[in-house]
Motif scaffolding. Structure first.
Motif, short mmCIF file in Angstrom:
data_model
loop_
_atom_site.label_atom_id
_atom_site.label_comp_id
_atom_site.label_asym_id
_atom_site.label_seq_id
_atom_site.Cartn_x
_atom_site.Cartn_y
_atom_site.Cartn_z
N LEU A 272 -8.57 -5.58 0.93
CA LEU A 272 -7.92 -6.18 0.00
C LEU A 272 -8.35 -7.82 0.06
N GLY B 292 0.81 -1.39 0.04
CA GLY B 292 0.05 0.11 -0.01
C GLY B 292 0.77 1.18 -0.22
N CYS C 251 -7.74 -0.21 4.85
CA CYS C 251 -6.69 -0.87 3.74
C CYS C 251 -6.29 -2.35 3.66
N PRO D 205 -6.80 1.09 -6.97
CA PRO D 205 -8.02 1.56 -6.01
C PRO D 205 -7.44 2.71 -5.09
N LEU E 202 -2.90 -0.65 -3.43
CA LEU E 202 -4.07 0.40 -3.37
C LEU E 202 -3.16 1.64 -2.70
#
Length: 284
Positions: A255, A5, A251, A158, A134
């Motif tokens: 996923l 991330g 987060c 995303p 992400l």
């Protein structure tokens, strides 16, 4: 296999004190406990994402002031891959002083945000989005956040926004956002109620929206449905950073799970953090 991330925003040095009450004018008050750690929405979210078993990359300004050594040590302790937007920045980093009251978990915060150390688009590392699954943007580095959002959108990565409060520039990021996770203090222009906030965000094209309300239920809206999710009821010792921790946990879970399950599980992590003093003790 762990995910990666990218967290874009502000990194601060947080000086946190546990006190019996807030000091009166001119009073010297002895703290019960204290702790020092890196702080800021994107930073605390990146730590949470990392300790839940993922690779966290943080994009923020630190610079070369001696105080940043304290911040770097904390980030390294949690395996955060930090990319400095302004390595030559010589001034002290944003610092927050926080007092938390022992019996009521109330808090008082005085801080400097990132207005004095805004980075430019040309300072974004070329590989910032390399192998990223992400992106979370907290809005404190708006020019960089906007550019990263456009790049991530082009790569079908995303984008999640941490909508703690409305900041000028969000309007350039919202149209490419998949998940808007906002606080009850997030009010876009001409919005005065949560119904209007939902409508505003929906009209920008965001498919998944949630508004957290502390100990009250999380309100959410998806393309198919809307509703609320109860959060764990706990006796809070310290709510500092709970929203940041919620975002980092979200987060992690988004996923793996669908939207409402990710919100529910993130709320459990955030609630657990509130039963400990400081923003790190919940981890241990």
């Amino acid at each position: 296999m762990s995910k990666c991330g990218l967290f874009v925003g502000i990194t601060t040095l947080d000086l946190i004190y546990l006190a019996p009450y807030f000091p009166h004018p001119n009073e010297k008050l002895r703290a019960i406990d204290s702790t020092i750690s890196a702080g800021g929405p994107a930073t605390n979210a990146s730590v949470t994402f990392s300790v839940l078993g993922n690779q966290a990359r943080l994009l923020s300004v630190l610079g070369k002031h001696p105080i940043t050594n304290l911040i770097r040590t904390d980030l390294e302790n949690y395996q955060i891959e930090h990319r400095d937007l302004q390595p030559s920045w010589a001034n002290s980093p944003p610092t927050s002083s926080i007092i938390v009251t022992q019996n009521h978990a109330d808090r008082a915060v005085i801080s400097l945000n990132a207005t004095r150390c805004q980075a430019e688009i040309n300072q974004i590392p070329d590989d910032a989005l390399s192998h990223v699954d992400l992106v979370l943007i907290d809005g404190h580095q708006m020019a960089v956040g906007s550019a990263i959002a456009q790049q991530a959108h082009a790569k079908n990565i995303p984008i999640i926004i941490d909508g703690g409060s409305w900041k000028e520039g969000w309007e350039s990021i919202l149209p490419v956002t998949q998940y808007a996770i906002c606080s009850a203090n997030f009010y876009p222009p001409n919005c005065n109620t949560q119904t209007e906030v939902f409508q505003y965000l929906k009209e920008t094209g965001i498919p998944y929206i949630a508004i957290t309300q502390g100990e009250k239920p999380i309100l959410y809206q998806t393309p198919e449905t809307q509703g609320e999710i109860a959060v764990p009821q706990i006796t809070a010792k310290d709510t500092l950073g709970a929203g940041d921790i919620f975002h980092g946990a979200f987060c992690h879970y988004i996923l793996q799970q669908e939207f409402t399950a990710a919100l529910s599980n993130a709320a459990k992590i955030a609630a657990e953090s509130c039963t400990h003093f400081g923003t790190r003790n919940w981890i241990n």
